[in-house]
Design an enzyme around this catalytic site. Structure first.
Site, PDB file in Angstrom:
ATOM      1  N   CYS A  19     -21.963   4.890  25.665  1.00  0.00           N
ATOM      2  CA  CYS A  19     -22.372   6.375  23.881  1.00  0.00           C
ATOM      3  C   CYS A  19     -21.454   4.984  23.054  1.00  0.00           C
ATOM      4  CB  CYS A  19     -21.833   7.130  24.551  1.00  0.00           C
ATOM      5  SG  CYS A  19     -19.660   7.889  24.688  1.00  0.00           S
ATOM      6  N   ILE A  20     -20.367   4.391  23.407  1.00  0.00           N
ATOM      7  CA  ILE A  20     -20.091   3.720  22.249  1.00  0.00           C
ATOM      8  C   ILE A  20     -20.046   1.363  22.184  1.00  0.00           C
ATOM      9  CG2 ILE A  20     -18.727   5.701  21.470  1.00  0.00           C
ATOM     10  CD1 ILE A  20     -16.277   4.393  22.754  1.00  0.00           C
TER      11      ILE A  20
END
Ligand code: FAD
Lengths: 410, 104
Positions: free
Chosen positions: B103-104
Protein backbone atom coordinates in the site's frame (compact mmCIF):
# COMPACT_ATOMS: atom_id res chain seq x y z
CA UNK A 1 -41.20 -4.60 10.19
CA UNK A 2 -38.04 -4.75 8.10
CA UNK A 3 -34.98 -6.54 9.33
CA UNK A 4 -31.30 -5.60 8.82
CA UNK A 5 -28.87 -8.29 9.91
CA UNK A 6 -25.23 -7.33 10.45
CA UNK A 7 -22.77 -10.22 10.38
CA UNK A 8 -19.69 -9.49 12.47
CA UNK A 9 -19.66 -6.95 15.28
CA UNK A 10 -16.08 -5.70 14.97
CA UNK A 11 -14.95 -2.23 13.91
CA UNK A 12 -17.26 -1.89 10.89
CA UNK A 13 -20.20 -3.87 12.32
CA UNK A 14 -20.31 -1.89 15.56
CA UNK A 15 -20.01 1.50 13.84
CA UNK A 16 -22.71 0.74 11.29
CA UNK A 17 -25.04 -0.65 13.99
CA UNK A 18 -24.87 2.69 15.79
CA UNK A 19 -25.36 4.73 12.65
CA UNK A 20 -28.34 2.68 11.47
CA UNK A 21 -29.94 2.65 14.92
CA UNK A 22 -29.79 6.42 14.80
CA UNK A 23 -31.01 6.78 11.22
CA UNK A 24 -33.81 4.19 10.98
CA UNK A 25 -37.08 4.46 12.94
CA UNK A 26 -37.23 1.55 15.39
CA UNK A 27 -40.97 1.03 14.82
CA UNK A 28 -40.23 0.00 11.24
CA UNK A 29 -36.76 -1.43 11.36
CA UNK A 30 -35.23 -4.16 13.50
CA UNK A 31 -31.44 -4.42 13.74
CA UNK A 32 -29.55 -7.57 14.68
CA UNK A 33 -25.79 -8.09 15.00
CA UNK A 34 -24.19 -11.55 15.14
CA UNK A 35 -20.65 -12.17 16.37
CA UNK A 36 -19.06 -15.27 17.83
CA UNK A 37 -16.57 -13.57 20.10
CA UNK A 38 -17.71 -12.11 23.45
CA UNK A 39 -14.72 -9.76 23.40
CA UNK A 40 -14.12 -6.75 21.15
CA UNK A 41 -10.42 -6.15 20.51
CA UNK A 42 -8.81 -2.83 19.76
CA UNK A 43 -6.59 -4.47 17.15
CA UNK A 44 -4.27 -1.52 16.44
CA UNK A 45 -3.23 -1.84 20.08
CA UNK A 46 -1.80 -5.33 19.44
CA UNK A 47 1.25 -3.68 17.84
CA UNK A 48 2.28 -2.14 21.16
CA UNK A 49 1.85 -5.18 23.39
CA UNK A 50 5.12 -6.95 22.43
CA UNK A 51 7.03 -3.86 23.57
CA UNK A 52 5.20 -3.49 26.85
CA UNK A 53 3.63 -0.17 25.82
CA UNK A 54 0.17 -1.71 26.23
CA UNK A 55 -1.01 -4.62 28.32
CA UNK A 56 -3.81 -6.95 27.20
CA UNK A 57 -6.24 -5.13 29.50
CA UNK A 58 -5.83 -1.98 27.41
CA UNK A 59 -7.19 -3.51 24.23
CA UNK A 60 -10.29 -5.53 25.20
CA UNK A 61 -13.89 -4.76 26.12
CA UNK A 62 -16.97 -6.94 26.43
CA UNK A 63 -18.55 -6.77 22.97
CA UNK A 64 -22.18 -6.71 24.07
CA UNK A 65 -21.80 -3.43 25.96
CA UNK A 66 -20.68 -1.63 22.79
CA UNK A 67 -24.02 -1.79 20.95
CA UNK A 68 -26.87 0.69 21.30
CA UNK A 69 -29.97 -0.55 23.16
CA UNK A 70 -32.10 -0.76 19.97
CA UNK A 71 -29.82 -3.43 18.56
CA UNK A 72 -30.28 -7.10 19.27
CA UNK A 73 -26.93 -8.81 19.74
CA UNK A 74 -26.60 -12.53 19.22
CA UNK A 75 -23.41 -14.24 20.28
CA UNK A 76 -23.02 -17.16 17.93
CA UNK A 77 -20.82 -18.49 15.21
CA UNK A 78 -22.28 -17.86 11.77
CA UNK A 79 -22.65 -21.09 9.87
CA UNK A 80 -23.56 -19.78 6.42
CA UNK A 81 -25.60 -17.31 4.42
CA UNK A 82 -28.28 -18.52 2.05
CA UNK A 83 -28.65 -15.47 -0.20
CA UNK A 84 -31.39 -16.86 -2.43
CA UNK A 85 -33.58 -17.46 0.65
CA UNK A 86 -32.58 -14.21 2.43
CA UNK A 87 -31.55 -16.02 5.57
CA UNK A 88 -28.52 -16.81 7.68
CA UNK A 89 -27.80 -20.02 9.54
CA UNK A 90 -26.21 -19.83 12.96
CA UNK A 91 -24.48 -22.49 15.04
CA UNK A 92 -26.10 -21.12 18.20
CA UNK A 93 -29.66 -20.00 18.90
CA UNK A 94 -31.70 -19.04 16.99
CA UNK A 95 -30.69 -21.45 14.25
CA UNK A 96 -31.81 -19.16 11.44
CA UNK A 97 -32.32 -15.44 10.91
CA UNK A 98 -34.27 -13.97 8.01
CA UNK A 99 -33.32 -10.59 6.65
CA UNK A 100 -34.49 -7.93 4.26
CA UNK A 101 -30.99 -6.46 4.05
CA UNK A 102 -27.73 -8.08 5.04
CA UNK A 103 -24.49 -6.33 5.95
CA UNK A 104 -21.42 -8.52 5.90
CA UNK A 105 -18.66 -7.24 8.20
CA UNK A 106 -16.89 -10.46 9.12
CA UNK A 107 -13.38 -9.07 8.65
CA UNK A 108 -10.17 -10.85 7.70
CA UNK A 109 -8.09 -13.19 9.78
CA UNK A 110 -4.45 -14.33 9.87
CA UNK A 111 -4.05 -17.97 8.93
CA UNK A 112 -0.76 -19.42 10.21
CA UNK A 113 -2.13 -22.88 9.37
CA UNK A 114 -1.59 -22.07 5.68
CA UNK A 115 2.22 -22.05 6.02
CA UNK A 116 3.67 -25.44 7.01
CA UNK A 117 5.89 -25.37 10.09
CA UNK A 118 4.41 -22.33 11.81
CA UNK A 119 1.88 -24.07 14.04
CA UNK A 120 3.63 -26.71 16.07
CA UNK A 121 5.77 -27.04 19.18
CA UNK A 122 7.64 -23.84 18.38
CA UNK A 123 4.46 -21.75 18.03
CA UNK A 124 4.56 -19.00 20.63
CA UNK A 125 7.96 -20.29 21.83
CA UNK A 126 10.34 -19.25 19.06
CA UNK A 127 7.75 -18.43 16.39
CA UNK A 128 5.19 -15.69 17.07
CA UNK A 129 2.56 -13.55 15.50
CA UNK A 130 1.45 -10.18 16.79
CA UNK A 131 -1.88 -10.01 14.93
CA UNK A 132 -3.71 -11.78 17.74
CA UNK A 133 -3.82 -10.94 21.42
CA UNK A 134 -2.36 -14.32 22.41
CA UNK A 135 0.47 -13.94 19.90
CA UNK A 136 1.29 -10.38 20.92
CA UNK A 137 1.26 -11.32 24.62
CA UNK A 138 3.47 -14.38 24.14
CA UNK A 139 5.84 -12.29 22.04
CA UNK A 140 6.10 -9.72 24.81
CA UNK A 141 7.38 -12.36 27.21
CA UNK A 142 9.83 -13.67 24.60
CA UNK A 143 11.18 -10.20 23.80
CA UNK A 144 11.80 -9.52 27.47
CA UNK A 145 14.05 -12.57 27.60
CA UNK A 146 15.71 -11.86 24.25
CA UNK A 147 19.29 -10.68 24.81
CA UNK A 148 21.00 -11.31 21.51
CA UNK A 149 20.50 -12.94 18.14
CA UNK A 150 18.53 -12.64 14.96
CA UNK A 151 14.98 -11.39 14.94
CA UNK A 152 13.27 -12.07 11.63
CA UNK A 153 9.94 -10.54 10.63
CA UNK A 154 8.31 -12.38 7.74
CA UNK A 155 5.37 -11.16 5.70
CA UNK A 156 3.93 -14.28 4.09
CA UNK A 157 1.86 -12.57 1.40
CA UNK A 158 -0.60 -9.75 0.85
CA UNK A 159 -3.37 -8.96 1.54
CA UNK A 160 -2.99 -8.38 5.26
CA UNK A 161 -4.79 -5.96 7.48
CA UNK A 162 -3.03 -2.74 8.25
CA UNK A 163 -0.34 -3.24 5.59
CA UNK A 164 2.07 -0.89 7.38
CA UNK A 165 1.95 -2.73 10.72
CA UNK A 166 4.93 -4.98 9.83
CA UNK A 167 7.06 -1.89 9.16
CA UNK A 168 5.90 -0.27 12.37
CA UNK A 169 6.83 -3.44 14.20
CA UNK A 170 10.37 -3.23 12.82
CA UNK A 171 10.75 0.41 13.83
CA UNK A 172 9.43 -0.26 17.30
CA UNK A 173 11.70 -3.29 17.68
CA UNK A 174 14.69 -1.16 16.74
CA UNK A 175 13.65 1.42 19.31
CA UNK A 176 12.88 -1.18 21.97
CA UNK A 177 16.29 -2.87 21.79
CA UNK A 178 17.92 0.52 21.65
CA UNK A 179 16.21 1.56 24.88
CA UNK A 180 17.31 -1.67 26.49
CA UNK A 181 20.86 -0.91 25.45
CA UNK A 182 21.30 -4.16 23.49
CA UNK A 183 20.55 -3.00 19.95
CA UNK A 184 24.12 -3.86 18.86
CA UNK A 185 23.53 -7.48 19.86
CA UNK A 186 20.34 -7.88 17.88
CA UNK A 187 20.12 -8.31 14.14
CA UNK A 188 16.74 -7.24 12.72
CA UNK A 189 15.78 -8.68 9.34
CA UNK A 190 12.64 -8.08 7.27
CA UNK A 191 11.74 -10.87 4.83
CA UNK A 192 9.02 -9.92 2.35
CA UNK A 193 7.57 -11.22 -0.94
CA UNK A 194 7.27 -7.62 -2.15
CA UNK A 195 10.07 -6.05 -4.18
CA UNK A 196 10.90 -3.76 -1.26
CA UNK A 197 9.59 -2.21 1.95
CA UNK A 198 8.07 0.62 -0.05
CA UNK A 199 6.67 -0.14 -3.47
CA UNK A 200 4.96 3.12 -4.47
CA UNK A 201 7.15 5.84 -5.99
CA UNK A 202 6.42 8.70 -3.59
CA UNK A 203 6.61 6.56 -0.48
CA UNK A 204 9.91 5.02 -1.55
CA UNK A 205 11.23 8.50 -2.25
CA UNK A 206 10.45 9.73 1.23
CA UNK A 207 10.88 6.57 3.27
CA UNK A 208 13.40 4.75 1.09
CA UNK A 209 16.44 5.03 3.28
CA UNK A 210 14.75 4.62 6.61
CA UNK A 211 15.39 0.89 7.05
CA UNK A 212 19.07 1.33 6.28
CA UNK A 213 19.33 4.19 8.75
CA UNK A 214 17.87 1.94 11.39
CA UNK A 215 20.18 -0.88 10.44
CA UNK A 216 17.29 -3.15 9.50
CA UNK A 217 18.20 -5.59 6.75
CA UNK A 218 15.65 -6.43 4.08
CA UNK A 219 15.32 -9.66 2.09
CA UNK A 220 12.88 -8.80 -0.74
CA UNK A 221 11.02 -11.11 -3.15
CA UNK A 222 11.17 -14.01 -0.75
CA UNK A 223 8.09 -16.23 -0.90
CA UNK A 224 8.13 -18.44 2.13
CA UNK A 225 6.97 -21.97 1.43
CA UNK A 226 7.59 -23.52 4.83
CA UNK A 227 9.37 -23.02 8.09
CA UNK A 228 11.69 -25.55 9.69
CA UNK A 229 11.23 -24.92 13.41
CA UNK A 230 14.07 -27.24 14.43
CA UNK A 231 16.71 -25.82 12.13
CA UNK A 232 15.14 -22.39 12.68
CA UNK A 233 15.06 -21.39 9.04
CA UNK A 234 12.52 -19.96 6.64
CA UNK A 235 12.53 -21.81 3.32
CA UNK A 236 11.29 -20.21 0.12
CA UNK A 237 9.63 -21.84 -2.88
CA UNK A 238 12.98 -21.58 -4.58
CA UNK A 239 14.72 -23.33 -1.68
CA UNK A 240 16.54 -20.27 -0.38
CA UNK A 241 16.92 -20.20 3.38
CA UNK A 242 16.87 -17.42 5.96
CA UNK A 243 17.90 -18.39 9.51
CA UNK A 244 16.32 -16.90 12.64
CA UNK A 245 16.57 -17.09 16.41
CA UNK A 246 13.18 -15.55 16.89
CA UNK A 247 10.62 -15.47 14.10
CA UNK A 248 7.72 -13.04 13.96
CA UNK A 249 5.33 -14.01 11.19
CA UNK A 250 2.56 -12.01 9.59
CA UNK A 251 0.56 -14.87 8.11
CA UNK A 252 -1.55 -14.69 5.00
CA UNK A 253 -5.09 -13.46 5.75
CA UNK A 254 -8.38 -15.00 4.70
CA UNK A 255 -11.94 -13.78 4.96
CA UNK A 256 -14.30 -15.63 7.29
CA UNK A 257 -14.87 -19.36 6.88
CA UNK A 258 -18.60 -18.54 6.95
CA UNK A 259 -18.12 -16.80 3.58
CA UNK A 260 -16.50 -19.91 2.21
CA UNK A 261 -19.27 -22.13 3.55
CA UNK A 262 -21.81 -19.82 1.88
CA UNK A 263 -20.05 -20.17 -1.46
CA UNK A 264 -20.06 -16.42 -2.07
CA UNK A 265 -16.37 -15.58 -1.66
CA UNK A 266 -13.32 -15.40 -3.91
CA UNK A 267 -10.26 -17.63 -3.57
CA UNK A 268 -9.36 -16.05 -0.21
CA UNK A 269 -12.96 -15.86 1.07
CA UNK A 270 -13.41 -12.16 0.33
CA UNK A 271 -16.81 -11.13 -0.97
CA UNK A 272 -16.90 -9.63 -4.50
CA UNK A 273 -18.05 -6.08 -3.81
CA UNK A 274 -18.66 -3.01 -5.95
CA UNK A 275 -15.74 -0.83 -4.98
CA UNK A 276 -17.70 2.43 -5.16
CA UNK A 277 -21.12 1.48 -3.69
CA UNK A 278 -20.05 -1.41 -1.42
CA UNK A 279 -22.95 -3.55 -2.60
CA UNK A 280 -22.19 -7.22 -3.07
CA UNK A 281 -21.77 -7.60 -6.82
CA UNK A 282 -24.06 -10.61 -7.08
CA UNK A 283 -26.82 -9.62 -4.63
CA UNK A 284 -29.03 -6.57 -4.46
CA UNK A 285 -29.81 -6.71 -0.75
CA UNK A 286 -26.33 -7.48 0.57
CA UNK A 287 -23.65 -4.91 1.42
CA UNK A 288 -20.09 -5.56 2.52
CA UNK A 289 -18.09 -3.29 4.83
CA UNK A 290 -14.56 -3.35 6.25
CA UNK A 291 -11.97 -6.05 5.67
CA UNK A 292 -14.48 -8.57 4.28
CA UNK A 293 -14.63 -6.96 0.81
CA UNK A 294 -12.45 -7.81 -2.17
CA UNK A 295 -12.01 -4.12 -3.08
CA UNK A 296 -8.45 -2.86 -3.65
CA UNK A 297 -8.80 -0.56 -0.60
CA UNK A 298 -6.48 -1.26 2.32
CA UNK A 299 -7.77 -3.51 5.06
CA UNK A 300 -7.74 -0.99 7.87
CA UNK A 301 -9.95 0.47 10.54
CA UNK A 302 -9.71 3.90 8.94
CA UNK A 303 -11.07 2.43 5.72
CA UNK A 304 -13.88 0.68 7.62
CA UNK A 305 -14.71 4.05 9.12
CA UNK A 306 -14.78 5.87 5.77
CA UNK A 307 -16.84 3.03 4.28
CA UNK A 308 -19.47 3.35 7.00
CA UNK A 309 -19.50 7.14 6.49
CA UNK A 310 -20.43 6.80 2.84
CA UNK A 311 -22.55 3.66 3.15
CA UNK A 312 -25.20 4.91 5.59
CA UNK A 313 -26.52 7.90 3.58
CA UNK A 314 -26.40 5.76 0.47
CA UNK A 315 -28.38 3.00 2.16
CA UNK A 316 -31.03 5.51 3.24
CA UNK A 317 -31.43 6.52 -0.41
CA UNK A 318 -31.54 2.92 -1.53
CA UNK A 319 -34.41 1.92 0.77
CA UNK A 320 -36.36 4.87 -0.64
CA UNK A 321 -35.98 3.36 -4.08
CA UNK A 322 -33.20 5.67 -5.28
CA UNK A 323 -30.00 4.54 -6.98
CA UNK A 324 -26.83 3.97 -5.05
CA UNK A 325 -24.28 6.71 -5.58
CA UNK A 326 -20.73 5.59 -6.33
CA UNK A 327 -19.35 7.58 -3.42
CA UNK A 328 -16.66 5.40 -1.90
CA UNK A 329 -13.26 6.38 -3.29
CA UNK A 330 -11.04 3.93 -1.42
CA UNK A 331 -9.96 6.61 1.03
CA UNK A 332 -7.44 5.39 3.54
CA UNK A 333 -5.11 7.15 5.82
CA UNK A 334 -2.46 5.62 7.76
CA UNK A 335 -0.33 6.55 10.67
CA UNK A 336 3.10 4.96 10.60
CA UNK A 337 4.66 4.72 13.99
CA UNK A 338 8.38 4.93 13.37
CA UNK A 339 9.78 4.60 16.87
CA UNK A 340 11.75 7.14 18.84
CA UNK A 341 8.58 9.18 19.21
CA UNK A 342 8.21 9.94 15.53
CA UNK A 343 5.61 9.10 12.98
CA UNK A 344 4.58 9.57 9.37
CA UNK A 345 1.12 10.10 8.05
CA UNK A 346 0.02 8.89 4.65
CA UNK A 347 -3.24 9.57 2.93
CA UNK A 348 -4.44 7.90 -0.25
CA UNK A 349 -7.36 6.44 -2.21
CA UNK A 350 -8.00 4.21 -5.24
CA UNK A 351 -6.56 6.74 -7.67
CA UNK A 352 -3.98 8.70 -5.74
CA UNK A 353 -0.90 6.95 -4.45
CA UNK A 354 0.13 7.79 -0.89
CA UNK A 355 1.41 11.32 -0.68
CA UNK A 356 3.42 11.16 2.47
CA UNK A 357 4.07 14.00 4.85
CA UNK A 358 5.85 14.21 8.13
CA UNK A 359 3.35 14.01 10.91
CA UNK A 360 3.81 16.96 13.19
CA UNK A 361 3.43 15.00 16.39
CA UNK A 362 3.59 17.53 19.19
CA UNK A 363 6.93 17.57 20.90
CA UNK A 364 8.96 15.79 18.26
CA UNK A 365 12.30 17.30 17.50
CA UNK A 366 13.45 19.43 20.40
CA UNK A 367 12.56 16.84 23.03
CA UNK A 368 14.80 14.06 24.15
CA UNK A 369 14.04 10.45 23.28
CA UNK A 370 12.64 9.63 26.65
CA UNK A 371 10.17 12.49 26.56
CA UNK A 372 9.25 11.67 23.01
CA UNK A 373 8.31 8.16 23.91
CA UNK A 374 6.21 9.46 26.76
CA UNK A 375 4.40 11.94 24.55
CA UNK A 376 3.79 9.25 21.99
CA UNK A 377 2.49 7.03 24.70
CA UNK A 378 -0.07 9.66 25.71
CA UNK A 379 -0.99 10.18 22.08
CA UNK A 380 -1.73 6.48 21.77
CA UNK A 381 -3.76 6.42 24.93
CA UNK A 382 -5.77 9.28 23.52
CA UNK A 383 -6.36 7.51 20.29
CA UNK A 384 -7.44 4.32 21.97
CA UNK A 385 -9.95 6.38 23.93
CA UNK A 386 -11.26 7.87 20.70
CA UNK A 387 -11.68 4.40 19.22
CA UNK A 388 -13.82 3.12 22.08
CA UNK A 389 -15.81 6.29 22.77
CA UNK A 390 -16.13 8.10 19.46
CA UNK A 391 -15.42 5.89 16.46
CA UNK A 392 -17.13 2.67 17.52
CA UNK A 393 -20.14 4.59 18.80
CA UNK A 394 -20.64 5.86 15.28
CA UNK A 395 -20.15 9.46 16.39
CA UNK A 396 -18.78 11.82 13.80
CA UNK A 397 -15.33 13.08 14.55
CA UNK A 398 -15.28 16.85 14.98
CA UNK A 399 -13.72 18.38 11.90
CA UNK A 400 -10.41 19.70 13.18
CA UNK A 401 -9.79 16.44 15.01
CA UNK A 402 -10.70 14.41 12.02
CA UNK A 403 -7.53 14.66 9.97
CA UNK A 404 -5.13 14.11 12.76
CA UNK A 405 -7.19 11.59 14.65
CA UNK A 406 -8.29 9.59 11.66
CA UNK A 407 -4.70 9.71 10.57
CA UNK A 408 -3.48 8.47 13.87
CA UNK A 409 -5.88 5.63 13.99
CA UNK A 410 -5.26 4.68 10.45
CA UNK B 1 7.62 6.27 -19.05
CA UNK B 2 8.36 5.59 -22.70
CA UNK B 3 6.74 4.33 -25.86
CA UNK B 4 7.97 1.09 -27.24
CA UNK B 5 7.06 -1.08 -30.19
CA UNK B 6 6.18 -4.55 -28.99
CA UNK B 7 4.89 -7.14 -31.45
CA UNK B 8 4.42 -4.41 -34.07
CA UNK B 9 2.27 -2.31 -31.77
CA UNK B 10 3.26 0.99 -30.25
CA UNK B 11 2.52 0.93 -26.52
CA UNK B 12 3.47 2.88 -23.41
CA UNK B 13 5.61 1.07 -20.89
CA UNK B 14 6.97 2.16 -17.50
CA UNK B 15 10.61 2.09 -16.33
CA UNK B 16 10.38 -1.59 -15.52
CA UNK B 17 8.81 -2.60 -18.80
CA UNK B 18 5.22 -3.04 -17.59
CA UNK B 19 2.39 -1.87 -19.83
CA UNK B 20 1.01 1.46 -18.63
CA UNK B 21 -2.40 0.79 -20.13
CA UNK B 22 -3.65 -2.80 -19.65
CA UNK B 23 -6.08 -2.29 -22.57
CA UNK B 24 -3.12 -2.11 -24.96
CA UNK B 25 -2.45 -5.78 -24.31
CA UNK B 26 -2.68 -8.39 -27.04
CA UNK B 27 -1.72 -12.04 -27.09
CA UNK B 28 1.18 -11.17 -29.36
CA UNK B 29 2.43 -8.68 -26.80
CA UNK B 30 2.25 -11.43 -24.18
CA UNK B 31 4.38 -13.69 -26.35
CA UNK B 32 6.91 -10.95 -26.97
CA UNK B 33 7.09 -10.01 -23.27
CA UNK B 34 7.51 -13.67 -22.33
CA UNK B 35 10.30 -14.05 -24.84
CA UNK B 36 12.10 -11.07 -23.32
CA UNK B 37 11.90 -12.88 -19.99
CA UNK B 38 13.12 -16.14 -21.53
CA UNK B 39 9.78 -17.91 -21.14
CA UNK B 40 8.10 -19.95 -23.83
CA UNK B 41 4.36 -19.92 -23.32
CA UNK B 42 2.51 -23.23 -23.01
CA UNK B 43 -1.23 -23.83 -22.47
CA UNK B 44 -0.57 -23.92 -18.75
CA UNK B 45 1.06 -20.46 -18.91
CA UNK B 46 -1.97 -19.16 -20.79
CA UNK B 47 -4.34 -20.44 -18.11
CA UNK B 48 -2.46 -18.40 -15.55
CA UNK B 49 -2.24 -15.32 -17.80
CA UNK B 50 -5.98 -15.39 -18.47
CA UNK B 51 -6.72 -15.73 -14.79
CA UNK B 52 -4.52 -12.73 -14.01
CA UNK B 53 -6.16 -10.59 -16.69
CA UNK B 54 -9.65 -11.48 -15.50
CA UNK B 55 -8.68 -10.86 -11.91
CA UNK B 56 -7.37 -7.43 -12.80
CA UNK B 57 -10.51 -6.60 -14.74
CA UNK B 58 -12.72 -7.59 -11.82
CA UNK B 59 -10.71 -6.25 -8.91
CA UNK B 60 -8.78 -3.34 -10.35
CA UNK B 61 -5.53 -4.68 -8.94
CA UNK B 62 -3.07 -7.43 -9.74
CA UNK B 63 -3.41 -10.68 -7.81
CA UNK B 64 -0.80 -11.86 -5.32
CA UNK B 65 0.86 -15.23 -5.68
CA UNK B 66 -1.57 -16.92 -3.29
CA UNK B 67 -4.51 -15.49 -5.17
CA UNK B 68 -3.11 -16.75 -8.48
CA UNK B 69 -2.36 -20.17 -7.10
CA UNK B 70 -5.78 -20.60 -5.44
CA UNK B 71 -7.75 -18.84 -8.15
CA UNK B 72 -6.14 -20.43 -11.20
CA UNK B 73 -5.79 -23.77 -9.43
CA UNK B 74 -2.05 -24.00 -10.08
CA UNK B 75 0.14 -25.14 -7.16
CA UNK B 76 2.66 -22.50 -6.11
CA UNK B 77 5.62 -24.78 -6.84
CA UNK B 78 4.40 -25.10 -10.39
CA UNK B 79 3.97 -21.33 -10.68
CA UNK B 80 7.66 -21.00 -9.85
CA UNK B 81 8.48 -23.49 -12.60
CA UNK B 82 6.30 -21.69 -15.13
CA UNK B 83 7.49 -18.20 -14.21
CA UNK B 84 10.81 -18.60 -12.37
CA UNK B 85 12.00 -15.94 -9.87
CA UNK B 86 8.90 -14.08 -8.80
CA UNK B 87 5.87 -15.51 -10.61
CA UNK B 88 3.44 -12.80 -9.48
CA UNK B 89 5.46 -9.98 -11.01
CA UNK B 90 6.51 -11.90 -14.12
CA UNK B 91 3.05 -13.01 -15.01
CA UNK B 92 1.78 -9.48 -14.34
CA UNK B 93 4.25 -8.15 -16.87
CA UNK B 94 3.32 -10.76 -19.48
CA UNK B 95 -0.40 -10.25 -18.83
CA UNK B 96 -0.03 -6.49 -19.27
CA UNK B 97 -1.20 -5.53 -15.78
CA UNK B 98 0.68 -3.54 -13.11
CA UNK B 99 3.27 -5.10 -10.86
CA UNK B 100 1.69 -6.28 -7.59
CA UNK B 101 2.56 -3.89 -4.80
CA UNK B 102 1.95 -3.01 -1.17
CA UNK B 103 0.00 0.00 0.00
CA UNK B 104 2.98 2.33 0.26
C1 FAD C 1 -1.79 -5.63 14.67
C2 FAD C 1 -2.82 -4.79 13.99
C3 FAD C 1 -2.63 -3.42 13.86
C4 FAD C 1 -3.57 -2.63 13.23
N1 FAD C 1 -3.35 -1.29 13.15
C5 FAD C 1 -4.25 -0.51 12.52
C6 FAD C 1 -4.05 0.89 12.45
O1 FAD C 1 -3.10 1.45 13.00
N2 FAD C 1 -4.96 1.63 11.78
C7 FAD C 1 -6.05 1.06 11.17
O2 FAD C 1 -6.84 1.78 10.58
N3 FAD C 1 -6.27 -0.28 11.23
C8 FAD C 1 -5.40 -1.06 11.89
N4 FAD C 1 -5.63 -2.42 11.97
C9 FAD C 1 -6.72 -3.02 11.17
C10 FAD C 1 -8.09 -2.90 11.80
O3 FAD C 1 -8.08 -3.40 13.11
C11 FAD C 1 -9.06 -3.71 10.95
O4 FAD C 1 -8.91 -3.36 9.61
C12 FAD C 1 -10.50 -3.46 11.36
O5 FAD C 1 -10.71 -3.92 12.66
C13 FAD C 1 -11.45 -4.14 10.38
O6 FAD C 1 -12.75 -4.05 10.83
P1 FAD C 1 -13.83 -5.13 10.39
O7 FAD C 1 -15.08 -4.73 11.07
O8 FAD C 1 -13.83 -5.30 8.94
O9 FAD C 1 -13.29 -6.51 11.00
P2 FAD C 1 -13.11 -6.91 12.53
O10 FAD C 1 -13.04 -5.71 13.40
O11 FAD C 1 -11.96 -7.86 12.58
O12 FAD C 1 -14.46 -7.67 12.88
C14 FAD C 1 -14.88 -8.88 12.28
C15 FAD C 1 -15.78 -9.60 13.26
O13 FAD C 1 -16.45 -10.69 12.61
C16 FAD C 1 -16.56 -11.76 13.51
N5 FAD C 1 -16.71 -13.00 12.74
C17 FAD C 1 -15.97 -13.41 11.67
N6 FAD C 1 -16.41 -14.61 11.23
C18 FAD C 1 -17.44 -14.97 12.04
C19 FAD C 1 -18.30 -16.13 12.11
N7 FAD C 1 -18.18 -17.14 11.24
N8 FAD C 1 -19.26 -16.17 13.07
C20 FAD C 1 -19.40 -15.13 13.94
N9 FAD C 1 -18.62 -14.03 13.94
C21 FAD C 1 -17.64 -13.95 13.00
C22 FAD C 1 -15.27 -11.71 14.32
O14 FAD C 1 -15.45 -12.33 15.58
C23 FAD C 1 -15.01 -10.21 14.44
O15 FAD C 1 -15.49 -9.67 15.64
C24 FAD C 1 -4.72 -3.23 12.66
C25 FAD C 1 -4.93 -4.60 12.79
C26 FAD C 1 -4.00 -5.38 13.46
C27 FAD C 1 -4.25 -6.85 13.60
Amino acid sequence: MKHVVILGGGTAGTMVAHRLAEALPSREWALTVVDQDPVHYYQPGFLFIPFGIYTPRDVVKPRKALFPPEVRYIQSEIEAIEPDKNRVHLRGEPRTLSYDFLIIATGSHPRPDETPGLLGDAWHKTIFDFYTLEGATALHRALERFEKGRLVLNLVDMPIKCPVAPLEFLFLADWYFHERGIRQNVEIVYVTPLPGAFTKPRASQVLGGVLEERNIRIVPEFYVERVDPEKKVLISYEEEEVPFDLLVTVPIHYGSEAIKRSGIGDELNYVPTDKHTLKAREFDNIFVLGDATDTPASKAGSVAHFMVDVFVPNFLRYIEGLDLLPTFDGHSNCYIESGFGKAFLIDFNYETEPLPGMYPLPGVGPFSLLQESRINHWGKLLFRWIYWHVLLKGKHLPVPARMSMAGKWA
Amino acid sequence: MATKVIANKEVEVNDEGYLVNPDDWTEDIARAMAEELGIELTDRHWEVIRFVRNYYKEHGKSPTMHQISKGAGVPTKELFKLFPKGPAKKVARIAGVPKPEGCI
